[in-house]
Enzyme design. Structure first.
Site, PDB file in Angstrom:
ATOM      1  N   SER A   2       0.865  -1.179   0.000  1.00 10.96           N
ATOM      2  CA  SER A   2       0.000   0.000   0.000  1.00 10.96           C
ATOM      3  C   SER A   2       0.900   1.227   0.000  1.00 10.96           C
ATOM      4  CB  SER A   2      -0.924  -0.076   1.213  1.00 10.96           C
ATOM      5  OG  SER A   2      -1.823   0.989   1.223  1.00 10.96           O
TER       6      SER A   2
ATOM      7  N   HIS B 206      -2.596  -0.868  -3.323  1.00 13.87           N
ATOM      8  CA  HIS B 206      -3.608   0.183  -3.166  1.00 13.87           C
ATOM      9  C   HIS B 206      -3.035   1.462  -3.756  1.00 13.87           C
ATOM     10  CE1 HIS B 206      -4.595  -2.069   0.829  1.00 13.87           C
ATOM     11  NE2 HIS B 206      -5.072  -2.707  -0.220  1.00 13.87           N
TER      12      HIS B 206
ATOM     13  N   ASP C 117      -4.351  -4.522   5.824  1.00 11.78           N
ATOM     14  CA  ASP C 117      -4.831  -5.424   4.773  1.00 11.78           C
ATOM     15  C   ASP C 117      -3.705  -6.405   4.436  1.00 11.78           C
ATOM     16  OD1 ASP C 117      -6.423  -6.526   2.798  1.00 11.78           O
ATOM     17  OD2 ASP C 117      -5.890  -5.029   1.292  1.00 11.78           O
TER      18      ASP C 117
END
Ligand code: SAM
Lengths: 189, 279
Positions: free
Chosen positions: A12, A39, A132
């Site tokens: 991310s 992400h 995540d």
């Protein structure tokens, strides 16, 4: 141990820079699919695909619905969809609710990739500012897959790798510049 | 085969044999995640316990359908699609005295209202009928009410403008505290009803079918059959609009569609150009 069959990577915040370090150092002879969930926060992943394509040792494409996870190719999850690996190692997408605030979610990719490749999977969790991927990493290990976590000290943002280590543990925890070498070692025949 | 996969097979069989709902041709990875989610939502502990309740508990199947459906949607999702519908499709529809639109898999109805607004602004809504269908009754009810969370309205307002909206999105709803309610005049020509794409048949002659992000849950065989259903429902030259990341290259039925805007997944029935089949 025979060579592993596939690589799934999640990151991310700081992920672009991290991928730009890892992908160029992969061995061009690597004959396994590489699947990336990053992400990006942007509506279109084509820019990321282009930036990575410029430096990667392997060709980089956007992962396409229903297409097979081709070996020797880096497949990047499109934005706005979860990317899943079906049991036949083809991709599918869905627009189910966000998981840990993310879509695409690394958990979703890791869990389904673990279902498809079982102990053939190597999952890599790198820099990121949320958790995540940690649950997904646990699923990977439960299925006999290999979990590689970026050393939090070498991560631009250490929340994601720390969560991975806390929740799933890891088979290896390496600084960024040693990740590609380990992947080559695990996946070359 | 691991135990959980066996439990899922039994779940699918129970749905089929006990309740007549066929999930055998859904893409397995998404289905598995949803069944796992159902176990958590209903504190069932295991899929086997879910199966037991499915077999024995009156009315439980409705909860299960709601859980498998996941009616996640937005207004004007992928704004360029709505722009293209306005610029490339509506001008053709304008030549018909009456326009039938089928919105399949309408979820909570965001796309139905988006479409109604688009048609209203193009001056076509008066002669349009929209058939909005889904296989989840609870979702259809929400869709008919048109009430959504205020926090979503800002994103949707941006989508509306990017999609070529000509007024202000707020002209179309009234806001009260945490909720917005879409102008109910927008649904004066909408019929909501239950239709299952797996088992139900053609019911209208459509000029445009919008079915976005529904076939992504189907395996190749079911995707192909559903595209056949759409082909049979469309008038010659009718339009089909799918989600922007859907892939119809593996479907023989897709050969009867030509490209209007392939990038945005807008196709036209019988438009000549046969689509080549992938591998
Ligand atoms: C992700 S939503 C799509 C919403 C909207 N079209 C969009 O793209 O924003 C998918 C919808 O398809 C519906 N669906 C799934 N299987 C179906 C079936 N067999 N028949 C009819 N609807 C179905 C679900 O109930 C859900 O509401």
């Amino acid at each position: 141990m025979t060579a592993r069959a596939a690589i799934a990577m999640g990151c991310s915040a700081g992920g672009l820079a991290a991928l730009q370090r890892v992908l160029p150092a992969l061995d061009r002879r690597l004959a396994v699919p590489v699947v990336v969930c990053a992400h990006t926060g942007s509506a279109d992943v084509s820019l990321l695909v282009e930036l990575l394509g410029r430096v990667s040792a392997l060709p980089v494409v956007e992962a396409a619905e229903r297409e097979p996870a081709d070996p020797g190719v880096v497949h990047v999850a499109p934005s706005g969809y979860h990317l899943l690996v079906e049991p036949n190692a083809h991709f599918s997408l869905n627009v189910d609710a966000r998981v840990t605030y993310a879509r695409p979610s690394i958990d979703v990719l890791f869990e389904t990739a673990a279902g498809a490749w079982k102990d053939g999977l190597v999952a890599v969790l790198m820099t990121g500012a949320n958790s995540d991927g940690a649950q997904g990493l646990r699923a990977v290990r439960q299925a006999g897959g290999y979990a590689l976590v970026q050393d939090p000290a070498s991560a631009e943002s250490d929340v994601m790798p720390r969560a991975g280590l806390d929740i799933a543990g890891a088979d290896a925890c390496l600084p960024l510049d040693q990740i590609a070498a380990r992947l080559n070692q695990l996946c070359l025949p | 085969m691991d135990v959980e996969d066996i439990e899922i097979e039994l779940f699918v069989r129970a749905m089929q044999l006990r309740h007549g709902h066929d999930f055998t041709e859904y893409a397995p990875a998404s289905l598995k995640r949803r069944v796992q989610q159902l176990v958590r939502t209903h504190h069932a502990g295991s899929i086997s316990e879910l199966n037991r309740r499915l077999l024995h508990e009156e009315g439980f199947v409705t909860r299960v359908i709601e859980g498998l459906s996941v009616p996640v949607s937005e207004m004007f999702r992928d704004p360029p699609v709505f722009r293209a519908l306005r610029d490339k499709v509506l001008p053709v529809l304008a030549s018909y005295p009456e326009i039938n639109i089928w919105q399949a898999g309408c979820a909570h109805g965001q796309e139905v209202y988006s479409l109604a607004i688009l048609l209203e602004e193009a001056g076509l809504y008066e002669r349009t009928r929209i058939y909005a269908t889904d296989f989840n009754d609870a979702a259809l009810q929400v869709a008919a009410e048109g009430i959504y969370a205020t926090r979503d309205a800002r994103d949707w307002s941006r989508n509306y403008i990017e999609g070529g909206g000509q007024k202000s999105f707020s002209d179309y709803y009234s806001a009260r505290y945490d909720f917005i309610k879409l102008d109910q005049r927008l649904r004066r020509n909408v019929t909501f009803f239950n239709h299952n794409l797996v088992t139900d048949e053609v019911f209208c002659e459509a000029h445009l079918i919008l079915c976005r992000n529904v076939l992504i849950y189907f395996n190749n065989a079911l995707q192909d059959r559903t595209l056949g259903l759409f082909r049979d429902s469309l008038v010659r030259g009718g339009f089909l609009c799918l989600g922007t990341r859907e892939n119809i290259d593996f479907s023989p039925s897709a050969a009867s569609f030509g490209d209007i805007d392939a990038g945005l997944r807008i196709y036209q029935a019988g438009a000549g150009v046969a689509r080549p089949l992938a591998r």
